[in-house]
Design a protein around this motif. Structure first.
Motif, PDB file in Angstrom:
ATOM      1  N   UNK A  10       0.828  -1.208   0.000  1.00 27.34           N
ATOM      2  CA  UNK A  10       0.000   0.000   0.000  1.00 27.34           C
ATOM      3  C   UNK A  10       0.862   1.257   0.000  1.00 27.34           C
ATOM      4  N   UNK A  11       1.925   1.236   0.805  1.00 25.64           N
ATOM      5  CA  UNK A  11       2.789   2.414   0.872  1.00 25.64           C
ATOM      6  C   UNK A  11       3.459   2.666  -0.475  1.00 25.64           C
ATOM      7  N   UNK A  12       3.909   1.605  -1.112  1.00 26.09           N
ATOM      8  CA  UNK A  12       4.541   1.757  -2.423  1.00 26.09           C
ATOM      9  C   UNK A  12       3.520   2.292  -3.429  1.00 26.09           C
ATOM     10  N   UNK A  13       2.326   1.695  -3.421  1.00 27.01           N
ATOM     11  CA  UNK A  13       1.280   2.142  -4.345  1.00 27.01           C
ATOM     12  C   UNK A  13       0.966   3.622  -4.150  1.00 27.01           C
ATOM     13  N   UNK A  14       1.063   4.066  -2.890  1.00 29.18           N
ATOM     14  CA  UNK A  14       0.700   5.460  -2.598  1.00 29.18           C
ATOM     15  C   UNK A  14       1.854   6.422  -2.853  1.00 29.18           C
ATOM     16  N   UNK A  15       2.971   5.901  -3.336  1.00 28.87           N
ATOM     17  CA  UNK A  15       4.060   6.775  -3.767  1.00 28.87           C
ATOM     18  C   UNK A  15       5.089   7.105  -2.701  1.00 28.87           C
TER      19      UNK A  15
END
Ligand code: ADP
Ligand code: MG
Length: 645
Positions: free
Chosen positions: A39-44
């Motif tokens: 999720x953190x990666x997806x959120x940039x």
């Protein structure tokens, strides 16, 4: 009359449905870490910290500096099937983000005590949402940096069965580290930290160099042995590193494959790798690699596995050949000689930044590490025949008594138990061991021994009747005589089989061999395959078969015994190997049996012949089982060890 009452069908309450779904996604603490990191990666995010207590069994906290979740979206984020990542079913087929099912936060908050703190860049204050076992407890404003922190305590506290299945904190920490590693490898550009009980396990600076991040995790043993590969075919690209075969593992866990940045496991790609390393690794050893594949999202279905670890390729066969071809070609143009490098008491001997001590090879000064050598001759360029001729001409000049023939093979008339003949009967036998024992011969000794003109130094020195030592341009090479001979025989046999020119030895009286029923059946089933390696088999009735011929180079072995070892291979492998694999396995076995052994004293001529044949090998660096046949000590290493430099 039946006494069983029809059961009433009921719609399950949402909390039960969620717990079932949670079970699919959240298997153990590592699953939570994986989902939160994704999720953190997806959120940039450009920075992520994972903090654990007791291997995640007590606490998991993931903090990022990404987009944050807006106040009015917080509660939605934790409801089932709520996602910002896809709009409709079509989107399922072009998924570029890690998440898309909208299930992770709902599942995680269902099976733990969760606190989510988040602030978007444009909000003045953050908000904190607390949920226990799926029940919302509170939502309050709080001070928070932009980004999101998600904390899960007491995972599975409300699903005691799962809680019972949790392993020790140590084990769970191991699984979490693996999940962390996969994501950190896929995203070297993100600064990442992993802590357990406040102790840092990994502190990874952001970097643009993939090899640097690989090195942070796995230390110099791996980082110094990376062989870059890169190839594109149509819309599919493969980039990254395979690791020199001198480094291998007992399982395939160190094969990191990333498909469009997602770490995947794929049996067919793992098989392609093993194929590419065939003959370079010992049986039971697995290659190490770090590969990134990219392809258009439409060509792959990632929605076949709840944790999205397995994927389905539209064109699996093509990708298989692509990977296999790329790695093979790379190996053909790379010198894979194992280099003996005597570690200097080096500056980098201590653990690197964030690299756990366990990954660093112990810094014993005498330890031998292997490093890849500079690429040398590209064996693919010269057709084998032309090259043989060229090399032979060279060889003939230095050693006229050594024409290229099959004399390297054991002679049919060799003494029992020592199935070799001097490779060149015409040359007087000058025993090299004299040179060794007496050093430079004194004039007196010289006159008492062979006349000087026939005293010719062999191309290498045999020590312990096992190793050959020789000078090379680079330094010094130590050759394992058995491993090299085995390789030579293996390649020659393979070539002959491919050309349909394998010499077989017919038996005047075929030898009956009685086998256990299953083995007899297996042999009779595979007569065609056995014939390709020169073993003629006929049925005799019952569980007895007749051996009517066998490979000429095994003339000194008892046919019944030979067949029995072949059968062992057949039984152990036939279920999982195709016939090509099997022939290869059998070739390995035959080469091993036919080759000179450690402990066999060699004549000068035999030594020379071995070294000359070494030049003709496609891969002179590994025996067919993948053991190295030689170690190179560079001049520089020697100089350094002797403190000349
Ligand atoms: P999915 O990732 O499949 O969309 P999740 O349940 O994991 O489902 O997350 C739900 C939604 O919450 C995401 O779609 C995203 O919009 C938001 N979200 C989750 N974690 C973060 C985060 N660390 N930063 C920003 N947004 C997040
Ligand atoms: Mg998600």
């Amino acid at each position: 009359m039946s006494t069983v009452n029809a059961k009433r069908i009921r719609q399950l309450p949402a909390s039960v449905v969620n717990k079932i779904a949670a079970g699919e996604v959240i298997e153990r603490p590592a699953s939570v870490v994986k989902e939160l990191l994704e999720n953190s990666v997806d959120a940039g995010a450009t920075q992520i910290e994972v903090a654990l207590e007791q291997g995640g069994t007590e606490l998991i906290r993931v903090t990022d500096n990404a987009s944050g979740i807006a106040h009015d979206q917080l509660e939605l984020a934790v409801t089932s099937h709520a996602t910002s990542k896809i709009d409709d079913a079509d989107d399922l087929f072009r998924v570029g983000t890690f998440g898309f099912r909208g299930e992770a936060l709902a599942s995680i908050t269902e099976v733990g005590q969760a606190t989510i703190r988040s602030r978007t860049a444009d909000q003045d204050s953050g908000f904190e949402l607390t949920i226990n076992g799926g029940q919302r407890e509170s939502m309050v404003p709080c001070g928070a940096p932009a980004g999101t922190t998600i904390e899960i305590r007491e995972l599975f506290y409300n699903t005691p069965v799962r809680r019972k299945f949790l392993r020790s904190p140590q084990t769970e920490k191991g699984h979490i580290t693996e999940a962390f590693t996969r994501i950190a490898l896929a995203h070297p550009e993100i600064r990442m930290t992993l802590l357990n009980n406040n102790k840092p396990l990994h502190q990874l600076p952001a970097t643009h160099s993939w090899s640097e991040r690989i090195g942070e995790f796995f230390g110099p043993e791996i980082a110094d042995n990376l062989i870059p590969i890169s190839s594109e075919s149509g819309e599919v690209a493969i980039h990254g590193y395979v690791v020199n075969p001198s480094v291998s593992r007992a399982n395939n866990k160190m094969q990191y494959l990333f498909l469009n940045n997602r770490c995947i496991r794929d049996r067919s790609l793992q098989h392609a790798l093993s194929e590419a390393y065939r003959g370079l690794l010992m049986t039971g050893r697995f290659p190490v690699c770090f590969l990134r594949m990219t392809m258009p999202f439409e060509l792959v279905d990632v929605n076949v596995h709840p944790a999205k670890l397995e994927v389905r390729f539209q064109n699996g066969g093509q990708i298989y050949s692509h990977l296999l071809g790329t790695v093979r070609n790379k190996f053909l143009s790379t010198d894979l000689t194992a280099h003996a490098q005597l570690n200097k008491p080096s500056v980098q001997a201590g653990p690197g930044l964030g690299a756990p001590a366990a990954h660093i090879p112990s810094s014993h000064q005498e330890q031998i590490a292997f490093t890849p050598a500079a690429p040398t001759r590209d064996w693919t360029i010269a057709p084998r025949d032309a090259m043989n001729r060229q090399l032979l001409e060279g060889a003939t000049q230095t050693s006229p008594a050594m024409p290229f023939d099959d004399s390297i093979f054991p002679s049919v008339e060799g003494e029992p138990g020592r199935p070799r003949q001097p490779l060149s009967a015409g040359t007087p036998l000058t025993r090299f061991d004299r040179d060794i024992q007496h050093g430079e011969a004194t004039p007196a000794e010289t006159s008492a021994m062979d006349p000087p003109p026939t005293r010719r130094r062999p191309l290498a020195l045999q020590v312990h009747n096992t190793y050959l030592i020789s000078e090379t341009d680079e330094g010094m090479i130590v050759i394992d005589q058995h491993a090299l001979h085995e390789r030579i025989i293996y390649e020659q046999l393979r070539e002959k089989i491919l050309a349909g020119k394998l010499e077989t030895q017919g038996l005047l009286v075929p030898e009956p061999v009685t086998l256990p029923p299953a083995e007899a059946a297996a042999v009779l089933e595979q007569t065609e395959l056995l014939a390709t390696i020169g073993i003629g088999i006929q049925p005799f009735g019952g569980d007895t078969v007749l051996v009517s011929s066998y490979p000429a180079m095994l003339a000194n072995h008892n046919p019944a015994e030979m067949l029995r070892s072949v059968v062992d291979k057949l039984m152990e492998d036939s279920s999982k190997l195709d016939s090509r694999d099997l022939v290869d396995e059998l070739l390995h076995m035959i080469s091993c049996k036919a080759a000179i052994k450690a402990g066999d004293k060699l004549t000068n001529e035999e030594i020379d012949s071995l070294l000359q044949h070494r030049q003709l090998c496609q891969d002179a660096h590994h025996c067919p089982h993948g053991r190295p046949t030689s170690l190179v000590f560079s001049r520089q290493e020697l100089d350094r060890r002797f403190k000349r430099i």
